[in-house]
Design a protein around this motif. Sequence first.
Motif, PDB file in Angstrom:
ATOM      1  N   GLY A  12      -5.855   5.892  -4.189  1.00 40.49           N
ATOM      2  CA  GLY A  12      -6.467   4.761  -4.881  1.00 40.49           C
ATOM      3  C   GLY A  12      -5.847   4.430  -6.226  1.00 40.49           C
ATOM      4  N   TYR A  13      -4.563   4.727  -6.422  1.00 40.94           N
ATOM      5  CA  TYR A  13      -3.897   4.387  -7.685  1.00 40.94           C
ATOM      6  C   TYR A  13      -3.737   2.880  -7.867  1.00 40.94           C
ATOM      7  CZ  TYR A  13      -2.761   9.319  -8.220  1.00 40.94           C
ATOM      8  OH  TYR A  13      -2.832  10.672  -8.353  1.00 40.94           O
ATOM      9  N   ALA A  14      -3.762   2.131  -6.774  1.00 41.18           N
ATOM     10  CA  ALA A  14      -3.758   0.659  -6.754  1.00 41.18           C
ATOM     11  C   ALA A  14      -2.453   0.021  -7.211  1.00 41.18           C
ATOM     12  CB  ALA A  14      -4.929   0.096  -7.555  1.00 41.18           C
ATOM     13  N   GLN A  15      -1.359   0.766  -7.233  1.00 39.18           N
ATOM     14  CA  GLN A  15      -0.071   0.164  -7.573  1.00 39.18           C
ATOM     15  C   GLN A  15       0.300  -0.904  -6.548  1.00 39.18           C
ATOM     16  OE1 GLN A  15       1.697   0.777 -10.469  1.00 39.18           O
ATOM     17  NE2 GLN A  15      -0.260   1.763 -10.870  1.00 39.18           N
ATOM     18  N   CYS A  16      -0.004  -0.655  -5.293  1.00 40.09           N
ATOM     19  CA  CYS A  16       0.304  -1.631  -4.242  1.00 40.09           C
ATOM     20  C   CYS A  16      -0.488  -2.922  -4.444  1.00 40.09           C
ATOM     21  CB  CYS A  16       0.039  -1.035  -2.864  1.00 40.09           C
ATOM     22  SG  CYS A  16      -1.645  -0.445  -2.612  1.00 40.09           S
ATOM     23  N   ALA A  17      -1.765  -2.802  -4.797  1.00 38.67           N
ATOM     24  CA  ALA A  17      -2.605  -3.982  -5.006  1.00 38.67           C
ATOM     25  C   ALA A  17      -2.133  -4.788  -6.216  1.00 38.67           C
ATOM     26  CB  ALA A  17      -4.060  -3.566  -5.177  1.00 38.67           C
ATOM     27  N   PHE A  18      -1.589  -4.114  -7.204  1.00 36.62           N
ATOM     28  CA  PHE A  18      -1.064  -4.797  -8.381  1.00 36.62           C
ATOM     29  C   PHE A  18       0.227  -5.544  -8.047  1.00 36.62           C
ATOM     30  CE2 PHE A  18       1.747  -4.657 -12.131  1.00 36.62           C
ATOM     31  CZ  PHE A  18       1.018  -5.481 -12.974  1.00 36.62           C
ATOM     32  N   LEU A  19       1.099  -4.922  -7.256  1.00 34.29           N
ATOM     33  CA  LEU A  19       2.417  -5.496  -6.968  1.00 34.29           C
ATOM     34  C   LEU A  19       2.437  -6.459  -5.789  1.00 34.29           C
ATOM     35  CD1 LEU A  19       4.448  -2.259  -7.614  1.00 34.29           C
ATOM     36  CD2 LEU A  19       4.509  -4.351  -8.983  1.00 34.29           C
ATOM     37  N   ALA A  20       1.509  -6.331  -4.860  1.00 33.47           N
ATOM     38  CA  ALA A  20       1.448  -7.222  -3.693  1.00 33.47           C
ATOM     39  C   ALA A  20      -0.015  -7.564  -3.389  1.00 33.47           C
ATOM     40  CB  ALA A  20       2.114  -6.566  -2.490  1.00 33.47           C
ATOM     41  N   PRO A  21      -0.661  -8.313  -4.291  1.00 30.83           N
ATOM     42  CA  PRO A  21      -2.102  -8.581  -4.129  1.00 30.83           C
ATOM     43  C   PRO A  21      -2.466  -9.424  -2.911  1.00 30.83           C
ATOM     44  CG  PRO A  21      -1.188  -9.862  -5.943  1.00 30.83           C
ATOM     45  CD  PRO A  21      -0.111  -8.921  -5.489  1.00 30.83           C
ATOM     46  N   GLU A  22      -1.497 -10.136  -2.335  1.00 33.49           N
ATOM     47  CA  GLU A  22      -1.781 -10.922  -1.132  1.00 33.49           C
ATOM     48  C   GLU A  22      -1.864 -10.034   0.102  1.00 33.49           C
ATOM     49  OE1 GLU A  22       0.879 -11.639  -3.141  1.00 33.49           O
ATOM     50  OE2 GLU A  22      -0.046 -13.274  -4.263  1.00 33.49           O
ATOM     51  N   VAL A  23      -1.369  -8.803  -0.011  1.00 24.84           N
ATOM     52  CA  VAL A  23      -1.317  -7.889   1.127  1.00 24.84           C
ATOM     53  C   VAL A  23      -2.284  -6.720   0.959  1.00 24.84           C
ATOM     54  CG1 VAL A  23       0.191  -6.372   2.480  1.00 24.84           C
ATOM     55  CG2 VAL A  23       1.094  -8.512   1.533  1.00 24.84           C
ATOM     56  N   PHE A  24      -2.375  -6.169  -0.257  1.00 20.47           N
ATOM     57  CA  PHE A  24      -3.207  -4.999  -0.536  1.00 20.47           C
ATOM     58  C   PHE A  24      -4.313  -5.366  -1.518  1.00 20.47           C
ATOM     59  CE2 PHE A  24       1.177  -3.563   0.106  1.00 20.47           C
ATOM     60  CZ  PHE A  24       1.025  -2.606   1.095  1.00 20.47           C
ATOM     61  N   THR A  25      -5.535  -4.938  -1.231  1.00 20.80           N
ATOM     62  CA  THR A  25      -6.640  -5.137  -2.164  1.00 20.80           C
ATOM     63  C   THR A  25      -7.493  -3.878  -2.220  1.00 20.80           C
ATOM     64  OG1 THR A  25      -8.025  -6.113  -0.448  1.00 20.80           O
ATOM     65  CG2 THR A  25      -6.807  -7.647  -1.824  1.00 20.80           C
ATOM     66  N   MET A  26      -8.031  -3.628  -3.396  1.00 21.47           N
ATOM     67  CA  MET A  26      -8.933  -2.491  -3.576  1.00 21.47           C
ATOM     68  C   MET A  26     -10.369  -3.000  -3.505  1.00 21.47           C
ATOM     69  SD  MET A  26      -7.027   0.163  -3.910  1.00 21.47           S
ATOM     70  CE  MET A  26      -8.249   1.373  -4.405  1.00 21.47           C
ATOM     71  N   HIS A  27     -11.199  -2.275  -2.795  1.00 18.10           N
ATOM     72  CA  HIS A  27     -12.629  -2.556  -2.717  1.00 18.10           C
ATOM     73  C   HIS A  27     -13.340  -1.341  -3.279  1.00 18.10           C
ATOM     74  CE1 HIS A  27     -12.461  -6.279  -0.432  1.00 18.10           C
ATOM     75  NE2 HIS A  27     -11.368  -5.769   0.098  1.00 18.10           N
ATOM     76  N   GLY A  28     -13.946  -1.526  -4.429  1.00 15.47           N
ATOM     77  CA  GLY A  28     -14.533  -0.386  -5.111  1.00 15.47           C
ATOM     78  C   GLY A  28     -13.430   0.409  -5.798  1.00 15.47           C
ATOM     79  N   ASP A  29     -13.704   1.650  -6.090  1.00 16.22           N
ATOM     80  CA  ASP A  29     -12.747   2.484  -6.807  1.00 16.22           C
ATOM     81  C   ASP A  29     -11.671   3.085  -5.910  1.00 16.22           C
ATOM     82  OD1 ASP A  29     -14.006   2.045  -9.208  1.00 16.22           O
ATOM     83  OD2 ASP A  29     -15.287   3.807  -9.034  1.00 16.22           O
ATOM     84  N   GLU A  30     -11.960   3.274  -4.634  1.00 17.19           N
ATOM     85  CA  GLU A  30     -11.026   4.017  -3.803  1.00 17.19           C
ATOM     86  C   GLU A  30     -10.708   3.410  -2.445  1.00 17.19           C
ATOM     87  OE1 GLU A  30     -12.285   8.044  -3.478  1.00 17.19           O
ATOM     88  OE2 GLU A  30     -12.466   8.280  -5.638  1.00 17.19           O
ATOM     89  N   ALA A  31     -11.406   2.377  -2.021  1.00 16.82           N
ATOM     90  CA  ALA A  31     -11.208   1.834  -0.677  1.00 16.82           C
ATOM     91  C   ALA A  31     -10.105   0.774  -0.669  1.00 16.82           C
ATOM     92  CB  ALA A  31     -12.508   1.230  -0.153  1.00 16.82           C
ATOM     93  N   LEU A  32      -9.018   1.075   0.012  1.00 12.81           N
ATOM     94  CA  LEU A  32      -7.895   0.147   0.115  1.00 12.81           C
ATOM     95  C   LEU A  32      -8.004  -0.648   1.410  1.00 12.81           C
ATOM     96  CD1 LEU A  32      -5.090  -0.821  -0.928  1.00 12.81           C
ATOM     97  CD2 LEU A  32      -4.112   0.933   0.570  1.00 12.81           C
ATOM     98  N   MET A  33      -7.855  -1.947   1.293  1.00 16.15           N
ATOM     99  CA  MET A  33      -7.764  -2.832   2.447  1.00 16.15           C
ATOM    100  C   MET A  33      -6.369  -3.448   2.410  1.00 16.15           C
ATOM    101  SD  MET A  33     -10.797  -2.573   3.743  1.00 16.15           S
ATOM    102  CE  MET A  33     -10.873  -3.893   4.919  1.00 16.15           C
ATOM    103  N   TYR A  34      -5.767  -3.646   3.592  1.00 21.09           N
ATOM    104  CA  TYR A  34      -4.426  -4.227   3.633  1.00 21.09           C
ATOM    105  C   TYR A  34      -4.201  -4.970   4.932  1.00 21.09           C
ATOM    106  CZ  TYR A  34      -2.958  -0.365   6.671  1.00 21.09           C
ATOM    107  OH  TYR A  34      -2.835   0.525   7.715  1.00 21.09           O
TER     108      TYR A  34
END
Length: 78
Positions: A12-34
């Motif tokens: 859940g570091y969320a680097q992916c959500a920061f760099l590719a927000p159209e593909v990766f999103t964080m839901h809550g503190d640890e749940a990654l959706m992609y």
Amino acid sequence: MRLVVDLNRCQGYAQCAFLAPEVFTMHGDEALMYDPQADDRQRENVRRAADACPVKAITVEPEDAAAAGGKAGASRVG
């Protein structure tokens, strides 16, 4: 391109959500959706996101590997 995220490895570091927000999103503190079938227009952002993953949880497969059953050319990059 086809994406696979090892959600057991993801921390859940969320680097992916920061760099590719159209593909990766964080839901809550640890749940990654992609989006496992991300649009090729996102290829560079996805590559950067995978490279930035501190635990290397993201695997990117080229489109031809995904069509062939995901065996040929798969690489873990992030």
